[in-house]
Design a protein around this motif. Structure first.
Motif, short mmCIF file in Angstrom:
data_model
loop_
_atom_site.label_atom_id
_atom_site.label_comp_id
_atom_site.label_asym_id
_atom_site.label_seq_id
_atom_site.Cartn_x
_atom_site.Cartn_y
_atom_site.Cartn_z
N ARG A 153 0.69 -1.48 0.17
CA ARG A 153 -0.03 0.25 -0.12
C ARG A 153 1.34 1.49 0.08
NH1 ARG A 153 -5.34 1.50 1.57
NH2 ARG A 153 -5.68 -0.22 2.21
N ARG A 157 1.17 3.85 -2.98
CA ARG A 157 1.64 5.79 -2.34
C ARG A 157 2.07 6.31 -2.56
NH1 ARG A 157 0.45 4.92 2.39
NH2 ARG A 157 -1.89 4.60 2.54
N SER A 160 1.47 7.09 -6.77
CA SER A 160 0.74 8.03 -6.75
C SER A 160 0.53 8.73 -6.73
CB SER A 160 -1.00 7.18 -6.48
OG SER A 160 -1.48 8.52 -6.59
N ARG A 161 1.77 9.38 -5.55
CA ARG A 161 2.45 10.17 -5.63
C ARG A 161 2.97 11.29 -6.86
NH1 ARG A 161 4.20 9.85 -1.19
NH2 ARG A 161 6.24 9.53 -1.55
N CYS A 464 -3.60 -0.78 -10.07
CA CYS A 464 -4.11 0.70 -9.90
C CYS A 464 -3.57 1.60 -10.71
CB CYS A 464 -3.06 0.75 -8.27
SG CYS A 464 -3.95 0.32 -7.04
N GLU A 502 -6.73 7.24 -5.28
CA GLU A 502 -6.87 7.87 -4.54
C GLU A 502 -7.92 8.10 -3.63
OE1 GLU A 502 -6.89 12.93 -4.16
OE2 GLU A 502 -7.87 12.24 -6.40
N LYS A 503 -9.31 7.76 -3.70
CA LYS A 503 -9.84 7.00 -3.04
C LYS A 503 -10.34 5.82 -1.69
CE LYS A 503 -13.54 4.82 -4.09
NZ LYS A 503 -15.53 4.79 -4.75
N LEU A 505 -6.77 4.99 -1.75
CA LEU A 505 -5.61 5.46 -0.25
C LEU A 505 -5.76 6.35 0.33
CD1 LEU A 505 -2.83 6.03 -2.57
CD2 LEU A 505 -3.22 3.24 -1.74
N SER A 506 -7.33 6.51 1.29
CA SER A 506 -7.29 7.85 1.47
C SER A 506 -7.78 7.79 3.09
CB SER A 506 -8.60 9.01 1.24
OG SER A 506 -9.58 8.30 0.98
#
Length: 506
Positions: A153, A157, A160-161, A464, A502-503, A505-506
């Motif tokens: 995870r 993250r 994604s960043r 992802c 994004e949802k 990982l939030s």
């Protein structure tokens, strides 16, 4: 003048006499075939070029799948067919269960007493029992699955960043490497040394240097292993470097053992003290101190770290490289995950069994680019017969797994990436045509952990992200030097997080 010329012929005649004598003696003794150019002192070392698995495959193509070579002072049996591998690793499994005494095994293998390098006997059976039942059992791996999920995870993250910044391609080898090392060290000692929340910065730096040097020096055979004269002269062996590296490795791991002991004292009794592999082994040490010594704990953990990191990272990197070169395969895998997992949660380890096409991709990657293209060397404890030939005792065995798994006699279009060939195959092995984790008594005990990590890591990046190559050219699939078959050029790629990520990982 004529006398001088005649003297020049003497060494040539002596060399020819040596070569033909060796050749015909081998035939008389019914030894396996051997290349004729067997030079004094060097033997067949002149045939070796990087990458080793390819140069040895070329030798086998010319002389046959069962060969007897001479590497300096060592006699070596080279096999490159499923039937010959089966004879060695099944029918004669016990005879070939020993390990040759190589320099790296002496220093990094605790004087030939580690799980990887100990020869067959009571000590090795004890280590294998501990690793299979206590350290790498299904129950133990399941208990630690949260660590793997957490680190994957974190990887998602981070990717994604980076994809959101959109400035440059991502170095996926580095991403995979840091993720897998964090997984291994959190399972072993409860520490993470890369990325965010690294509290002990100095210790983390020491760890990274040790890991780098282990992969740089620890996997390579030294010329001193085959030409002892180099060791006597103090050149070519690298013994001082290996000894210094092992001193650092051993000291670092003992510090972690002591930290775990202190933590267990603070916590007291109960199950909480068994959160890491070291703590679990220390709890057993309290019951059987003579059996679970600090040295055995250090040795097992260092073996797990070395064997379970570079191999897994390399396979993930090769697999993603294939997917970038075959976007239709990537799309098919993405659809499979979409149908089974959906977009409301991330892939979990429990999903892997229900993602057969993902497993096909992993199997095909391990077939074409096995992490150990030459299985860890074995050594015969007594004479035996392989392929109808006599093999003397104390012969080092090299199984050219890459040659077996890329041979057109065994596979249709072997250099074509075709995951569909494994549809209906449940296991990561197919007799002795496909055995990326070895076979027999010395097969890799970490197979279960590796497949969990490969499935979760690769499945997550497929689920992802949308992936894109740099430019129009295909990803370079050339392998570099090294015993774990790394890519010659680390994988760089563009990725873009899919809208639902994004949802999640939030």
């Amino acid at each position: 003048m004529e006398t001088q010329v005649s003297f020049l012929y003497v060494p040539v005649l002596l060399l020819a006499l040596h070569i033909f004598t060796k050749h015909f003696l081998g035939k008389i003794r019914n030894f396996p075939p051997s290349p004729v150019a067997n030079f004094p002192i060097l033997g067949h070392l002149h045939l070796l070029k990087q990458p080793l698995h390819r140069s040895l495959a070329r030798v086998s193509d010319n002389y046959g799948p069962v060969l007897l070579l001479q590497f300096g002072s060592r006699r070596v049996l080279l096999v490159s067919s499923p039937s010959a591998a089966e004879e060695c690793l099944s029918k004669n499994d016990i005879i070939f269960a020993n390990r040759p005494r190589l320099l790296a095994a002496k220093y990094l293998g605790y004087n030939y007493r580690s799980l990887a390098w100990s020869s067959y006997g009571d000590h090795w059976r004890n280590l294998r029992k501990i690793s299979s039942i206590e350290v790498l059992s299904t129950h133990r791996l399941q208990a630690l699955h949260g660590i793997r999920s957490d680190e994957v995870r974190s990887m998602i993250r981070r990717l994604s960043r980076l994809s959101g910044e959109g400035k440059s391609a991502v170095d996926m080898k580095n991403i995979f490497f840091e993720t897998v090392l964090n997984v291994m060290m959190r399972m072993i000692a409860g520490k993470r040394y890369y990325g965010e929340k690294v509290e002990e910065v100095e210790q983390a730096k020491r760890f990274r240097d040790i890991v780098f040097d282990t992969f740089r020096y620890g996997g390579a055979s030294s010329m001193g292993d085959f030409l002892p004269v180099l060791r006597w002269l103090g050149v070519g062996g690298g013994e001082k470097r290996l000894a210094e590296l092992q001193k650092r490795r051993d000291s670092f791991m003992q510090e972690l053992v002591e930290e775990c002991k202190e933590r267990m004292k603070d916590i007291g009794g109960g199950e909480a003290k068994k959160e890491t592999m070291i703590e679990m082994l220390l709890s057993l040490q309290q019951k059987e101190a003579e059996y679970y010594t600090d040295e055995i704990i250090r040795s097992l953990m260092l073996t797990l770290l070395a064997a379970g990191t570079d191999t897994t990272v390399g396979t993930m990197e090769w697999a993603l490289s294939f997917l970038l070169n075959h976007p239709q395969v990537l799309k098919k895998a993405q659809i499979e995950i979409e149908n089974h997992v959906g977009q409301d949660r991330l892939v979990e380890e429990s999903d892997i069994h229900n993602l057969p096409y993902l497993r096909c991709i992993i199997n095909e990657t391990m077939r074409m680019y096995p992490a150990g293209p030459l299985l860890v060397p074995h050594e015969s404890s007594e004479k035996c017969t392989i392929g109808g030939y006599h093999v003397p005792a104390k012969t080092m065995l090299l199984v050219n797994l890459w040659a077996i798994q890329n041979d057109p006699k065994n596979w249709e279009n072997p250099r074509k990436f075709e995951p569909e060939r494994f549809e209906g195959v449940e296991e990561s092995r197919d007799g002795f045509r496909l055995m990326p984790f070895g076979s027999g008594r010395r097969g890799c005990p970490g197979e279960g952990l590796a497949l969990r990590m490969l499935g979760l890591g690769l499945g997550s990046v497929i689920q992802c992200f949308e992936w894109k190559r740099i430019g129009e050219n295909q990803v370079d699939m050339v392998e570099g030097p090294g015993l774990t078959m790394p890519k010659a050029q680390p994988l760089l790629a563009y990725c873009k997080a899919r809208p639902f990520v994004e949802k999640l990982l939030s």
